[in-house]
Motif scaffolding. Structure first.
Motif, PDB file in Angstrom:
ATOM      1  N   GLY A  97      -5.351   8.411  13.843  1.00 38.19           N
ATOM      2  CA  GLY A  97      -6.583   7.717  14.160  1.00 38.19           C
ATOM      3  C   GLY A  97      -6.569   6.224  13.919  1.00 38.19           C
ATOM      4  N   PRO A  98      -7.721   5.573  14.132  1.00 42.89           N
ATOM      5  CA  PRO A  98      -7.820   4.121  13.940  1.00 42.89           C
ATOM      6  C   PRO A  98      -7.469   3.676  12.525  1.00 42.89           C
ATOM      7  CG  PRO A  98      -9.715   4.935  15.173  1.00 42.89           C
ATOM      8  CD  PRO A  98      -8.979   6.147  14.681  1.00 42.89           C
ATOM      9  N   ALA A  99      -7.885   4.456  11.529  1.00 40.53           N
ATOM     10  CA  ALA A  99      -7.576   4.069  10.149  1.00 40.53           C
ATOM     11  C   ALA A  99      -6.079   4.141   9.891  1.00 40.53           C
ATOM     12  CB  ALA A  99      -8.326   4.972   9.174  1.00 40.53           C
ATOM     13  N   GLY A 100      -5.433   5.170  10.400  1.00 35.01           N
ATOM     14  CA  GLY A 100      -3.984   5.282  10.246  1.00 35.01           C
ATOM     15  C   GLY A 100      -3.252   4.166  10.952  1.00 35.01           C
ATOM     16  N   ALA A 101      -3.754   3.794  12.143  1.00 36.78           N
ATOM     17  CA  ALA A 101      -3.139   2.692  12.883  1.00 36.78           C
ATOM     18  C   ALA A 101      -3.269   1.383  12.117  1.00 36.78           C
ATOM     19  CB  ALA A 101      -3.789   2.561  14.254  1.00 36.78           C
ATOM     20  N   GLY A 102      -4.337   1.247  11.340  1.00 35.15           N
ATOM     21  CA  GLY A 102      -4.510   0.051  10.535  1.00 35.15           C
ATOM     22  C   GLY A 102      -3.673   0.055   9.275  1.00 35.15           C
ATOM     23  N   ALA A 103      -3.355   1.254   8.775  1.00 37.55           N
ATOM     24  CA  ALA A 103      -2.637   1.360   7.502  1.00 37.55           C
ATOM     25  C   ALA A 103      -1.128   1.328   7.661  1.00 37.55           C
ATOM     26  CB  ALA A 103      -3.040   2.654   6.792  1.00 37.55           C
ATOM     27  N   VAL A 104      -0.619   1.870   8.773  1.00 41.95           N
ATOM     28  CA  VAL A 104       0.832   2.005   8.963  1.00 41.95           C
ATOM     29  C   VAL A 104       1.265   1.088  10.101  1.00 41.95           C
ATOM     30  CG1 VAL A 104       2.756   3.595   9.289  1.00 41.95           C
ATOM     31  CG2 VAL A 104       0.640   4.406   8.225  1.00 41.95           C
ATOM     32  N   ALA A 105       1.803  -0.063   9.741  1.00 44.05           N
ATOM     33  CA  ALA A 105       2.198  -1.050  10.749  1.00 44.05           C
ATOM     34  C   ALA A 105       3.608  -0.771  11.242  1.00 44.05           C
ATOM     35  CB  ALA A 105       2.116  -2.455  10.160  1.00 44.05           C
ATOM     36  N   GLY A 106       3.841  -1.113  12.506  1.00 44.08           N
ATOM     37  CA  GLY A 106       5.173  -0.976  13.083  1.00 44.08           C
ATOM     38  C   GLY A 106       5.434  -2.081  14.083  1.00 44.08           C
ATOM     39  N   SER A 148       0.827  -1.192   0.000  1.00 45.55           N
ATOM     40  CA  SER A 148       0.000   0.000   0.000  1.00 45.55           C
ATOM     41  C   SER A 148       0.869   1.253   0.000  1.00 45.55           C
ATOM     42  CB  SER A 148      -0.890   0.008   1.252  1.00 45.55           C
ATOM     43  OG  SER A 148      -1.464   1.281   1.454  1.00 45.55           O
ATOM     44  N   PRO A 149       0.510   2.258  -0.801  1.00 42.50           N
ATOM     45  CA  PRO A 149       1.278   3.501  -0.783  1.00 42.50           C
ATOM     46  C   PRO A 149       1.139   4.252   0.542  1.00 42.50           C
ATOM     47  CG  PRO A 149      -0.730   3.778  -2.062  1.00 42.50           C
ATOM     48  CD  PRO A 149      -0.625   2.321  -1.745  1.00 42.50           C
ATOM     49  N   TYR A 150       0.157   3.841   1.350  1.00 40.10           N
ATOM     50  CA  TYR A 150      -0.086   4.517   2.622  1.00 40.10           C
ATOM     51  C   TYR A 150       0.667   3.884   3.790  1.00 40.10           C
ATOM     52  CZ  TYR A 150      -3.916   5.918  -0.375  1.00 40.10           C
ATOM     53  OH  TYR A 150      -4.655   6.367  -1.443  1.00 40.10           O
ATOM     54  N   ALA A 151       1.372   2.779   3.532  1.00 35.66           N
ATOM     55  CA  ALA A 151       1.989   2.008   4.621  1.00 35.66           C
ATOM     56  C   ALA A 151       3.309   2.599   5.112  1.00 35.66           C
ATOM     57  CB  ALA A 151       2.214   0.567   4.170  1.00 35.66           C
ATOM     58  N   GLN A 152       3.865   3.551   4.368  1.00 35.34           N
ATOM     59  CA  GLN A 152       5.147   4.173   4.719  1.00 35.34           C
ATOM     60  C   GLN A 152       6.242   3.114   4.857  1.00 35.34           C
ATOM     61  OE1 GLN A 152       4.668   7.183   7.892  1.00 35.34           O
ATOM     62  NE2 GLN A 152       2.536   7.446   7.257  1.00 35.34           N
ATOM     63  N   ASP A 153       6.218   2.143   3.955  1.00 35.93           N
ATOM     64  CA  ASP A 153       7.232   1.092   3.949  1.00 35.93           C
ATOM     65  C   ASP A 153       8.593   1.673   3.578  1.00 35.93           C
ATOM     66  OD1 ASP A 153       5.498  -0.888   4.677  1.00 35.93           O
ATOM     67  OD2 ASP A 153       5.166  -1.659   2.656  1.00 35.93           O
ATOM     68  N   GLY A 154       9.637   1.016   4.058  1.00 35.32           N
ATOM     69  CA  GLY A 154      10.993   1.417   3.722  1.00 35.32           C
ATOM     70  C   GLY A 154      11.579   2.460   4.637  1.00 35.32           C
ATOM     71  N   PHE A 155      10.839   2.861   5.673  1.00 36.38           N
ATOM     72  CA  PHE A 155      11.318   3.853   6.638  1.00 36.38           C
ATOM     73  C   PHE A 155      11.385   3.232   8.028  1.00 36.38           C
ATOM     74  CE2 PHE A 155       9.254   6.353   3.273  1.00 36.38           C
ATOM     75  CZ  PHE A 155      10.297   7.209   2.920  1.00 36.38           C
ATOM     76  N   ARG A 156      12.281   3.748   8.870  1.00 43.54           N
ATOM     77  CA  ARG A 156      12.407   3.245  10.241  1.00 43.54           C
ATOM     78  C   ARG A 156      11.324   3.798  11.153  1.00 43.54           C
ATOM     79  NH1 ARG A 156      17.095   1.564  12.546  1.00 43.54           N
ATOM     80  NH2 ARG A 156      15.630   0.580  13.983  1.00 43.54           N
ATOM     81  N   ALA A 157      10.747   4.950  10.783  1.00 48.49           N
ATOM     82  CA  ALA A 157       9.714   5.561  11.619  1.00 48.49           C
ATOM     83  C   ALA A 157       8.606   6.108  10.739  1.00 48.49           C
ATOM     84  CB  ALA A 157      10.294   6.693  12.474  1.00 48.49           C
ATOM     85  N   VAL A 199       9.328   1.846  14.062  1.00 48.34           N
ATOM     86  CA  VAL A 199       8.479   2.473  15.074  1.00 48.34           C
ATOM     87  C   VAL A 199       7.496   3.405  14.392  1.00 48.34           C
ATOM     88  CG1 VAL A 199      10.196   4.297  15.496  1.00 48.34           C
ATOM     89  CG2 VAL A 199       8.450   3.829  17.205  1.00 48.34           C
ATOM     90  N   VAL A 200       6.271   3.404  14.883  1.00 48.19           N
ATOM     91  CA  VAL A 200       5.215   4.250  14.317  1.00 48.19           C
ATOM     92  C   VAL A 200       4.562   5.032  15.444  1.00 48.19           C
ATOM     93  CG1 VAL A 200       2.967   4.248  13.165  1.00 48.19           C
ATOM     94  CG2 VAL A 200       4.768   2.694  12.394  1.00 48.19           C
ATOM     95  N   ALA A 201       4.304   6.301  15.213  1.00 48.89           N
ATOM     96  CA  ALA A 201       3.536   7.118  16.147  1.00 48.89           C
ATOM     97  C   ALA A 201       2.161   7.375  15.542  1.00 48.89           C
ATOM     98  CB  ALA A 201       4.239   8.447  16.425  1.00 48.89           C
ATOM     99  N   ILE A 202       1.125   7.097  16.320  1.00 48.86           N
ATOM    100  CA  ILE A 202      -0.245   7.309  15.870  1.00 48.86           C
ATOM    101  C   ILE A 202      -0.877   8.405  16.729  1.00 48.86           C
ATOM    102  CG2 ILE A 202      -2.552   6.320  15.637  1.00 48.86           C
ATOM    103  CD1 ILE A 202      -0.609   5.263  13.561  1.00 48.86           C
TER     104      ILE A 202
END
Length: 252
Positions: A21-30, A7-16, A152-155
């Motif tokens: 919100g809930p949708a963002g927490a579902g889209a960007v895994a960490g 997904s282009p929304y997953a922010q893959d390839g980055f360390r952070a 690591v992901v901040a939501i």
């Protein structure tokens, strides 16, 4: 070799990474996810954990929450406007004044909901606010050093408009950004860099701006100015609440 499409929304390839919100927490895994709800869920959690209270996040304050609290022999937080003498609510003031509570079920439609949503994700979930952003970053830095491949992901939890849509809350942007800014990390996503820059821009003007933002003005207008005062205790807490077996407890 065919590469899987991500997904282009997953922010893959980055360390952070960073999202809302809930949708963002579902889209960007960490591997590690910091949930930020400054006014007031994660601030309330840090106050509770400072006092040795275990916090059980829950989505709704209803009869199922009553049963859930009984299951764990825990106190159930009442509505902020409903709290009488000796009762605990989402208000950090009431938690700081509490006596004899060891376990607390703390419902909230934003931060608590996201923490519970992530409970089965396999990620290490933290509660982060302005009060413990540096402590949480120090804790995460140690774990990132042990595992250079982890992410690591901040939501930022945000709030809700009356129609149920997400209202991005600047205090959550600052809380997430302060945490991300304190990480010793290269390779943050553009979204994470933007959040960190937002915090760095105002860091010297906190806590005044927390009182002046929409969320701070709202709580003050509703008669809870001391909740904003506590939320503005930047880096006053060394507690890092980590979700384990459905409850947020101090990290080890």
């Amino acid at each position: 070799m065919i590469r899987p499409v991500t997904s282009p929304y997953a922010q893959d390839g980055f360390r952070a990474g960073f999202d809302w919100g809930p949708a963002g927490a579902g889209a960007v895994a960490g591997d590690i996810v910091a949930v930020v709800d400054v006014l007031s869920f994660t601030t309330a959690v840090t106050v509770a954990v400072d006092l040795g209270i275990e916090v059980y996040p829950y989505r709704w304050r209803d009869q199922t929450a009553v049963a859930y609290a009984k299951q764990y022999d825990a106190a159930l937080a009442v509505g902020r406007s409903e709290a009488g003498p000796g009762q605990v609510s989402l208000s950090p003031v009431t938690i700081r004044q509490a006596r004899g509570i060891k376990r607390l079920v703390l419902p909230s439609p934003n931060g608590s909901t996201i923490v519970q949503q992530l409970s089965d994700s396999g990620a290490t979930v933290l509660a982060v606010s302005l009060r413990n952003q540096q402590a949480a970053a120090d804790w995460v830095n140690r774990r990132l050093a042990e595992d250079p491949e982890s992410k690591v992901v901040a939501i930022a939890a945000g709030e809700r408009w009356q129609d149920g849509s997400l209202r991005p809350a600047v205090e959550d942007l600052w809380g997430a950004g302060g945490f991300l800014s304190a990480l010793n990390l290269q390779g943050m996503s553009p979204e994470a860099r933007a959040a960190a820059a937002a915090y760095d821009e105002v860091a010297g003007e906190l806590p005044r701006l927390l009182h002046e933002c929409a969320g701070g003005r709202e709580l003050t207008q509703y008669g809870f100015p001391q909740d904003v005062v506590i939320a503005a205790e930047v880096d006053a807490s060394r507690s890092v609440p980590v979700l384990r077996d459905g409850r947020l407890t101090a990290s080890t």
